[in-house]
Scaffold this active site. Structure first.
Site, PDB file in Angstrom:
ATOM      1  N   SER A  10      27.267  20.167  45.753  1.00  0.00           N
ATOM      2  CA  SER A  10      27.861  19.174  44.848  1.00  0.00           C
ATOM      3  C   SER A  10      27.994  17.872  45.615  1.00  0.00           C
ATOM      4  O   SER A  10      28.967  17.153  45.505  1.00  0.00           O
ATOM      5  CB  SER A  10      29.199  19.663  44.317  1.00  0.00           C
ATOM      6  OG  SER A  10      30.007  20.028  45.406  1.00  0.00           O
ATOM      7  N   ALA A  54      25.574  25.491  32.380  1.00  0.00           N
ATOM      8  CA  ALA A  54      25.049  26.553  33.248  1.00  0.00           C
ATOM      9  C   ALA A  54      23.700  27.067  32.726  1.00  0.00           C
ATOM     10  O   ALA A  54      22.750  26.311  32.649  1.00  0.00           O
ATOM     11  CB  ALA A  54      26.057  27.671  33.394  1.00  0.00           C
ATOM     12  N   GLU A  80      18.227  22.047  33.910  1.00  0.00           N
ATOM     13  CA  GLU A  80      18.936  22.807  32.874  1.00  0.00           C
ATOM     14  C   GLU A  80      20.331  23.244  33.324  1.00  0.00           C
ATOM     15  O   GLU A  80      21.285  23.199  32.552  1.00  0.00           O
ATOM     16  CB  GLU A  80      18.095  24.041  32.500  1.00  0.00           C
ATOM     17  CG  GLU A  80      18.674  24.900  31.398  1.00  0.00           C
ATOM     18  CD  GLU A  80      18.642  24.194  30.045  1.00  0.00           C
ATOM     19  OE1 GLU A  80      19.674  23.575  29.711  1.00  0.00           O
ATOM     20  OE2 GLU A  80      17.615  24.239  29.357  1.00  0.00           O
ATOM     21  N   LYS A 104      24.948  17.888  39.769  1.00  0.00           N
ATOM     22  CA  LYS A 104      24.845  16.809  38.778  1.00  0.00           C
ATOM     23  C   LYS A 104      24.761  15.426  39.409  1.00  0.00           C
ATOM     24  O   LYS A 104      24.248  14.489  38.817  1.00  0.00           O
ATOM     25  CB  LYS A 104      26.089  16.843  37.861  1.00  0.00           C
ATOM     26  CG  LYS A 104      26.178  18.085  37.017  1.00  0.00           C
ATOM     27  CD  LYS A 104      27.506  18.189  36.306  1.00  0.00           C
ATOM     28  CE  LYS A 104      28.574  18.861  37.139  1.00  0.00           C
ATOM     29  NZ  LYS A 104      28.403  20.268  37.434  1.00  0.00           N
ATOM     30  N   GLY A 139      39.964  31.394  38.871  1.00  0.00           N
ATOM     31  CA  GLY A 139      38.765  30.834  39.515  1.00  0.00           C
ATOM     32  C   GLY A 139      37.918  30.002  38.566  1.00  0.00           C
ATOM     33  O   GLY A 139      36.777  29.670  38.871  1.00  0.00           O
ATOM     34  N   GLY A 144      29.958  29.948  35.799  1.00  0.00           N
ATOM     35  CA  GLY A 144      29.800  31.235  36.473  1.00  0.00           C
ATOM     36  C   GLY A 144      28.535  31.237  37.284  1.00  0.00           C
ATOM     37  O   GLY A 144      27.503  30.722  36.846  1.00  0.00           O
ATOM     38  N   LYS A 202      28.168  15.249  32.909  1.00  0.00           N
ATOM     39  CA  LYS A 202      27.270  16.028  32.046  1.00  0.00           C
ATOM     40  C   LYS A 202      26.890  15.212  30.816  1.00  0.00           C
ATOM     41  O   LYS A 202      25.728  15.212  30.388  1.00  0.00           O
ATOM     42  CB  LYS A 202      27.939  17.342  31.632  1.00  0.00           C
ATOM     43  CG  LYS A 202      28.175  18.263  32.818  1.00  0.00           C
ATOM     44  CD  LYS A 202      28.934  19.509  32.397  1.00  0.00           C
ATOM     45  CE  LYS A 202      29.279  20.350  33.618  1.00  0.00           C
ATOM     46  NZ  LYS A 202      30.201  21.443  33.324  1.00  0.00           N
TER      47      LYS A 202
END
Ligand code: ADP
Ligand code: ASP
Ligand code: MG
Length: 812
Positions: A558, A612, A607, A580, A665, A794, A683
């Site tokens: 990230s 996700a 994608e 991203k 989480g 996830g 996003k």
């Protein structure tokens, strides 16, 4: 001499500054056995001297002073500084005199530029223990063709033996300036740009050396110029004759005539990486190799013009060709490729753009009679052309090579202006317009699978080699899916983290990947797990020089990785992103990545950046391809925010919902990273850009009140209850209207936003709960929106999205 002699040449690009000189000195110190060192001028110095600009002398002096100060002390330093000052002063004087004379004779120009090599060699000789500076004019004998002199091989050999052998016997290391020689009358000549290569091979022949090493800023001779063909790879072996063809056709990596002194000898040439001496480089020797590759390299000669002499009167008339080239020679123009149509009514050849007019004038003069009497229709030139030479010893006797070349070009719709095949059958050259040259080169390169040359024969079944940037939760889930899946066409060949990289061209095994994941969990870094320390950029450079197949870099960090990804694209990688940030910065950096990839024929897939593994970008693509127009994409793209807000609308306290999101989480360790809306806004921006938005990144509506944004995490969490009352009030207010609060991003080609919105409880977004993502497409056809919904976070689903992207890159 028991240990065989080596000649080491250091190129200008390597001798950039004092660090370059030190590195060369260190490398030499590690060498055992007799050695002669040949040096180019420091990087940029030859161009500087030739520019004769007003401040050139000053720059020249400063550049060399800096090196002298860094590498020498005391009397040595004083001597060097004095030599530099004298050289700079003389240069200044000559420049002034030339200004008055108005133009520069080649002879004076050679004297002018010779000082670059002379000074760099003196600097080196001072820094190398046991070295002796020997001026090249005492060794290299040439003709008097100033600017592009040809060596007198026998005389050079005699002088070299006389001057250098006694020094070598006494155990010293002679350091000789490259590029320059002595004309019969004693004046200084130069061997043409890049001529230091030729000095080195001349000395090798003269002294019967075993090996010449060219230390370069590239890792060897590549299958093509890497600036034009990003897939280019290091060629492990070349025959002398092949290297000569590559050099002749202008691949800057070797002087065009550098191979002449060593052809027919057993001298081996090694082109090695100055940056990483551990790399094997290219070996050029008098032996055939790499039989599986009839074609080994492409040389691309740009800025050429095609000159044509055409006319029906030429048919059957002998002597036209001889007179044509006589005329060109009289104008001192050198021809690189010659074409003659079999009908004999035209002869064409290529010359550098800048020489075309002179060649045409000279030809018109020679053929004046024929032109006046209509025997020759005309002498024309067409500039802006490039010659591409396809080179390989194995082409002779392998049928179908030219068909493969021209099929590849035809498939790309590339117009071939002219074709020539050398009778040696070691080379096919063709002319295309300069704009078409990079694409033409890439197509021919691909047709012969030259990107696999380092790994022996081309693999018959193409596969995809994955390099993971980051090896956290998602990276591990992905590698697990790759190695345990049924798809054995995909392999993980490299891992990169902040510390360095780990690389295995054959693919990392499942057990090795597991073991690495375990060690990384304990906080170990790749560089200490059998990997190498390196920056990501350097790591990619090394990896791309191996025989990787269809390389893909998968960014699961990230971090701000745009630079690394741009490097990867330049090195022939496709890009698959979960990260991203590279797509959500300013427009320029977004466009740079995507346009850079497109212009090199590379693909960027992303994608997994939104929703996700949900097929969001895929859906968009399908709508777009089928002729629909997407007007707006809207949705809830943050699993954490959906969780918190759906809990709150069901009556839960805000504080409890946030704490639970952290405990389970879903949220980042600091939930404010999610609550700020920044991630959701990124996003939204990615979706908006996909449908044509060019504007600035949106400002996200931050759900954390100003006063709480800077608090230490612990304090923030302990004071969460203070926010509950306000959330309760707003939620109840909306409930009376049948609405709920959702964090919604909205993207159109004109606008993008991210913020809290009241939506009807009965709508798709209002009804969603848990960590669900929900994305709606409004298009010309879908007035009632097309809705995609499912788990939007996830590691496993994200990895599945990535793998889908990797596989979609498809066979080569
Ligand atoms: P040096 O300073 O060592 O003489 P050069 O700058 O003359 O080195 O030559 C290396 C350059 O040649 C590289 O930077 C590269 O861009 C260019 N080049 C062109 N074709 C090739 C090729 N086939 N292989 C390697 N390098 C090439
Ligand atoms: N310094 C010269 C040049 O720039 C020669 C060389 O580098 O080989 O062309
Ligand atoms: Mg060079």
């Amino acid at each position: 001499m028991k240990v065989p002699l080596e000649i080491w040449k250091f190129g200008g690009a390597s001798l950039a500054d004092e660090h370059g000189i030190r590195r060369a000195v260190d490398q030499i110190a590690l060498h055992r056995g007799p050695l002669v060192v040949v040096a180019s001028a420091l990087a940029g110095v030859t161009d500087l001297l030739l520019s004769a600009a007003p401040d050139a002398a000053q720059t020249f002096r400063a550049k060399h002073h800096a090196v002298a100060r860094a590498i020498a002390k005391g009397a040595d330093r004083d001597r060097l500084i004095a030599a530099i000052d004298t050289s700079a002063r003389e240069y200044e004087d000559i420049c002034k005199a030339l200004k008055m004379l108005g133009h520069i004779e080649p002879r004076a120009r050679d004297l002018l530029v010779s000082r670059g090599e002379r000074l760099s060699s003196q600097l080196l000789a001072t820094a190398i223990a046991g070295a002796r500076y020997i001026d090249a004019v005492d060794v290299i004998a040439t003709d008097a063709a100033y600017g592009n002199a040809a060596p007198e091989i026998a005389l050079t050999a005699k002088r070299a033996r006389k001057v250098l052998l006694p020094l070598l016997k006494a155990g010293s290391i002679p350091v000789v300036p490259g590029f320059i020689g002595r004309a019969p009358d004693g004046s200084v000549t130069t061997l043409g740009r890049g001529g230091t290569d030729l000095t080195a091979t001349l000395l090798a022949r003269s002294l019967a050396a075993k090996c010449v090493v060219f230390w370069k800023d590239v890792p060897g001779i590549l299958t093509a110029d890497p600036r034009l063909v990003p897939d280019a790879r290091v060629i492990p072996h070349l025959h002398h004759r092949e290297a000569a063809e590559v050099a002749h056709y202008g691949a800057k990596v070797l002087h065009p005539r550098a191979l002449i002194p060593v052809s027919g000898t057993r001298i081996t040439l090694r082109i090695r990486s100055f940056v990483d001496p551990n790399l094997p480089g290219t070996e050029v020797a008098a032996k055939q190799s790499l039989k599986g590759y009839p074609v080994k390299a492409l040389a691309i000669l740009s800025s050429q013009a095609v000159v044509t002499v055409a006319g029906k009167g030429m048919v059957g008339v002998h002597g036209i060709a001889a007179r044509t080239f006589g005329a060109v020679d009289a104008a001192s123009v050198s021809v690189s490729t010659i074409f003659q149509a079999s009908s004999e009514n035209s002869i064409g050849f290529t010359v550098p753009n800048g020489d075309a007019d002179r060649a045409v004038v000279s030809l018109r003069k020679v053929f004046k009679h024929e032109l006046d009497h209509g025997l020759i229709d005309g002498v024309t030139s067409r500039s802006g052309m490039a010659v591409i030479a396809v080179v390989g010893e194995g082409m002779a006797g392998t049928p179908g090579i030219s068909a493969r070349v021209f099929d590849a070009l035809a498939a790309g719709g590339i117009n071939v202006v002219a074709i020539a095949q050398g009778s040696s059958e070691r080379n096919i050259s063709f002319v295309v317009s300069e704009q078409d040259a990079p694409e033409a080169a890439r197509r021919v390169h691909a047709a012969f699978q030259l990107s696999k040359i380092g790994g022996g024969r081309p693999v018959s079944k193409p596969h995809t080699d994955v390099v993971l940037l980051g090896y956290g939760r998602v990276g591990r889930a992905l590698s697990e899916q790759i190695v345990s899946g049924s798809n054995d066409d995909v392999r993980v060949i490299g891992l990169l983290d902040r510390s360095g990289y780990l690389f295995d061209a054959k693919g990392l095994s499942r057990s090795r990947l597991k073991e690495l994941a375990k060690a990384k969990d304990k906080g170990a870094l790749l560089s200490s797990l059998g990997g190498k320390k390196a920056s990501a950029t350097d790591a990619l450079t090394v990896i791309s020089e191996h025989a990787v197949s269809r390389p893909v870099i998968v960014d699961v960090t990230s971090d701000e990785t745009a630079e690394v990804l741009n490097t990867a694209v330049g090195r022939g990688f496709d890009v698959v992103l979960a990260n991203k940030k590279p797509l959500a910065g300013n427009w320029e950096s977004y466009a740079r990545l995507l346009d850079g990839a497109a212009s090199r024929g590379r693909t960027v897939r992303y994608e997994a950046t939104v929703g996700a593994g949900l097929p969001i970008i895929d859906t968009y693509r399908k709508l777009d391809e089928s002729g629909d127009r997407v007007l707006r994409i809207e949705g809830c793209v943050s699993g954490t925010l959906m969780y918190v807000l759906s809990q709150v609308s069901a009556g839960r306290a805000f504080s409890a919902a946030v704490r639970e999101a952290v405990d389970r989480g879903y949220a980042e360790p600091d939930p404010r990273d999610d609550l700020s809306g920044r991630d959701a806004a990124r996003k939204g921006l990615i979706l908006a850009r996909m449908i044509g938005y060019r504007g600035a990144p949106p400002t996200a509506h931050d759900l954390v009140p100003e006063a709480y944004r800077q608090l230490p995490l612990k304090e923030f969490l302990s004071r969460l209850e203070e926010l509950d009352a306000d959330w309760k009030k707003r939620t109840e207010q909306e409930a009376t209207r049948g609405s709920v609060l959702r964090y919604v991003v909205s993207a159109t080609p004109k606008k993008v936003s991210a913020g809290l919105l009241a939506v009807p409880k009965s709508s798709a977004m209002g009804a969603a709960e848990g960590t669900r993502n929900i994305i709606t497409f409004h298009s010309k056809r879908y007035k009632e929106p097309l809705v995609i919904s499912g788990p939007g976070a996830g590691a496993d689903v994200t990895a599945a999205g990535l793998l889908n992207d990797i596989c979609s890159l498809g066979p080569a």
